[in-house]
Write a protein that holds these residues in place. Structure first.
Motif, PDB file in Angstrom:
ATOM      1  N   PRO A  42       0.833  -1.211   0.000  1.00  0.00           N
ATOM      2  CA  PRO A  42       0.000   0.000   0.000  1.00  0.00           C
ATOM      3  C   PRO A  42       0.865   1.257   0.000  1.00  0.00           C
ATOM      4  O   PRO A  42       1.963   1.275   0.569  1.00  0.00           O
ATOM      5  N   LEU A  43       0.377   2.296  -0.670  1.00  0.00           N
ATOM      6  CA  LEU A  43       1.079   3.577  -0.654  1.00  0.00           C
ATOM      7  C   LEU A  43       1.276   4.019   0.784  1.00  0.00           C
ATOM      8  O   LEU A  43       0.392   3.851   1.626  1.00  0.00           O
ATOM      9  N   SER A  44       2.422   4.595   1.060  1.00  0.00           N
ATOM     10  CA  SER A  44       2.704   5.037   2.427  1.00  0.00           C
ATOM     11  C   SER A  44       2.476   6.538   2.557  1.00  0.00           C
ATOM     12  O   SER A  44       2.382   7.264   1.560  1.00  0.00           O
ATOM     13  N   VAL A  45       2.381   6.987   3.786  1.00  0.00           N
ATOM     14  CA  VAL A  45       2.222   8.413   4.067  1.00  0.00           C
ATOM     15  C   VAL A  45       3.437   9.136   3.489  1.00  0.00           C
ATOM     16  O   VAL A  45       4.575   8.696   3.646  1.00  0.00           O
ATOM     17  N   GLY A  46       3.175  10.220   2.774  1.00  0.00           N
ATOM     18  CA  GLY A  46       4.229  10.988   2.122  1.00  0.00           C
ATOM     19  C   GLY A  46       4.410  10.650   0.661  1.00  0.00           C
ATOM     20  O   GLY A  46       4.986  11.426  -0.101  1.00  0.00           O
ATOM     21  N   ALA A  47       3.894   9.496   0.224  1.00  0.00           N
ATOM     22  CA  ALA A  47       3.997   9.098  -1.181  1.00  0.00           C
ATOM     23  C   ALA A  47       3.009   9.908  -2.013  1.00  0.00           C
ATOM     24  O   ALA A  47       1.987  10.384  -1.516  1.00  0.00           O
ATOM     25  N   ARG A  48       3.327  10.052  -3.287  1.00  0.00           N
ATOM     26  CA  ARG A  48       2.409  10.726  -4.206  1.00  0.00           C
ATOM     27  C   ARG A  48       1.553   9.663  -4.876  1.00  0.00           C
ATOM     28  O   ARG A  48       2.075   8.709  -5.454  1.00  0.00           O
ATOM     29  N   ALA A  49       0.243   9.841  -4.788  1.00  0.00           N
ATOM     30  CA  ALA A  49      -0.688   8.902  -5.414  1.00  0.00           C
ATOM     31  C   ALA A  49      -0.703   9.116  -6.920  1.00  0.00           C
ATOM     32  O   ALA A  49      -0.610  10.259  -7.392  1.00  0.00           O
ATOM     33  N   PRO A  50      -0.814   8.055  -7.696  1.00  0.00           N
ATOM     34  CA  PRO A  50      -0.919   8.209  -9.151  1.00  0.00           C
ATOM     35  C   PRO A  50      -2.256   8.845  -9.522  1.00  0.00           C
ATOM     36  O   PRO A  50      -3.247   8.695  -8.810  1.00  0.00           O
ATOM     37  N   ASP A  51      -2.250   9.562 -10.629  1.00  0.00           N
ATOM     38  CA  ASP A  51      -3.469  10.220 -11.093  1.00  0.00           C
ATOM     39  C   ASP A  51      -4.253   9.253 -11.971  1.00  0.00           C
ATOM     40  O   ASP A  51      -4.081   9.204 -13.177  1.00  0.00           O
ATOM     41  N   VAL A  52      -5.099   8.460 -11.329  1.00  0.00           N
ATOM     42  CA  VAL A  52      -5.870   7.422 -12.007  1.00  0.00           C
ATOM     43  C   VAL A  52      -7.293   7.934 -12.240  1.00  0.00           C
ATOM     44  O   VAL A  52      -7.823   8.708 -11.435  1.00  0.00           O
ATOM     45  N   SER A  53      -7.915   7.489 -13.318  1.00  0.00           N
ATOM     46  CA  SER A  53      -9.310   7.822 -13.624  1.00  0.00           C
ATOM     47  C   SER A  53     -10.160   6.570 -13.573  1.00  0.00           C
ATOM     48  O   SER A  53      -9.675   5.474 -13.851  1.00  0.00           O
ATOM     49  N   ALA A  54     -11.426   6.767 -13.242  1.00  0.00           N
ATOM     50  CA  ALA A  54     -12.399   5.673 -13.246  1.00  0.00           C
ATOM     51  C   ALA A  54     -13.787   6.298 -13.283  1.00  0.00           C
ATOM     52  O   ALA A  54     -13.947   7.489 -12.990  1.00  0.00           O
ATOM     53  N   PRO A  55     -14.820   5.513 -13.617  1.00  0.00           N
ATOM     54  CA  PRO A  55     -16.182   6.044 -13.563  1.00  0.00           C
ATOM     55  C   PRO A  55     -16.567   6.364 -12.112  1.00  0.00           C
ATOM     56  O   PRO A  55     -16.391   5.532 -11.221  1.00  0.00           O
ATOM     57  N   LEU A  56     -17.050   7.569 -11.897  1.00  0.00           N
ATOM     58  CA  LEU A  56     -17.481   8.011 -10.576  1.00  0.00           C
ATOM     59  C   LEU A  56     -18.992   8.188 -10.596  1.00  0.00           C
ATOM     60  O   LEU A  56     -19.527   8.903 -11.444  1.00  0.00           O
ATOM     61  N   VAL A  57     -19.670   7.526  -9.670  1.00  0.00           N
ATOM     62  CA  VAL A  57     -21.127   7.597  -9.564  1.00  0.00           C
ATOM     63  C   VAL A  57     -21.462   8.603  -8.461  1.00  0.00           C
ATOM     64  O   VAL A  57     -21.067   8.424  -7.311  1.00  0.00           O
ATOM     65  N   TYR A  58     -22.176   9.644  -8.833  1.00  0.00           N
ATOM     66  CA  TYR A  58     -22.554  10.701  -7.894  1.00  0.00           C
ATOM     67  C   TYR A  58     -23.885  10.367  -7.224  1.00  0.00           C
ATOM     68  O   TYR A  58     -24.689   9.609  -7.780  1.00  0.00           O
ATOM     69  N   PRO A  59     -24.148  10.952  -6.059  1.00  0.00           N
ATOM     70  CA  PRO A  59     -25.418  10.682  -5.371  1.00  0.00           C
ATOM     71  C   PRO A  59     -26.667  11.016  -6.200  1.00  0.00           C
ATOM     72  O   PRO A  59     -27.706  10.408  -6.008  1.00  0.00           O
ATOM     73  N   ASP A  60     -26.545  11.948  -7.152  1.00  0.00           N
ATOM     74  CA  ASP A  60     -27.703  12.277  -7.993  1.00  0.00           C
ATOM     75  C   ASP A  60     -27.868  11.323  -9.173  1.00  0.00           C
ATOM     76  O   ASP A  60     -28.755  11.495 -10.004  1.00  0.00           O
TER      77      ASP A  60
END
Length: 177
Positions: A4-22
């Motif tokens: 797992p990514l550790s504190v201080g690491a930079r997360a990759p800029d990943v895309s995925a379908p995001l379902v909104y509450p509406d």
């Protein structure tokens, strides 16, 4: 399966379908979310499983997460967008959920897991990301039988948000004021 990514690491800029509450669904990159405000990314196994329902009811019922303008809570699971819509409606959630069907987000954060060594799913985990996609807090479930069954420590998550971004302006105890 990586670490797992550790504190201080930079997360990759990943895309995925995001379902909104509406009910809207859009392919959204993490970078566009953190531009708005920091993100608390909560990985969970599957919509409608009892332990996942308990987790999301905790986020919903611990109203502080929904009412705090400093951070946005975003869920991630392998469930389909149509299932996410039903899950959001069933639990009356105010949080968007990523449909990570190919587990790209899960793999990018190093929380890919085989449930009972069979089914690939996200390991239950929480990552707090700042505006630079830097991990400011991390919690990863370590249940001795099934790592997807641990529950995030809500009070510790809140403390981490306050440590990273300062205390809330005023305490509303989950009520709109």
């Amino acid at each position: 399966m990586g670490d797992p990514l550790s504190v201080g690491a930079r997360a990759p800029d990943v895309s995925a379908p995001l379902v909104y509450p509406d009910g809207r669904v859009a392919d959204v990159a993490l970078s566009s979310l953190v531009e708005e405000r920091p993100v608390l990314l909560a990985f969970y196994t599957n919509d409608f499983s009892p332990d996942c329902m308990e987790e999301w009811c905790s986020f919903r019922d611990y109203g502080w997460f929904a009412n705090d303008e400093r951070v946005q809570v975003i869920g991630v699971s392998k469930s389909r967008a149509t299932t996410h819509r039903r899950f959001i409606d069933y639990l009356d959630l105010d949080f968007p959920l990523y449909a990570d069907r190919d587990l790209a987000l899960t793999e990018a954060f190093g929380v890919d897991y085989r449930v009972f060594r069979l089914l690939r799913r996200p390991k239950r985990s929480v990552f707090l990301l700042d505006s630079e996609l830097t991990v400011r807090y991390r919690w990863v479930g370590e249940h001795r039988v099934d790592a997807t069954r641990s529950q995030p420590p809500m009070a510790s998550v809140r403390d981490a948000i306050e440590d990273a971004f300062g205390p809330a302006d005023s305490e509303s105890f989950g009520f709109d004021v």
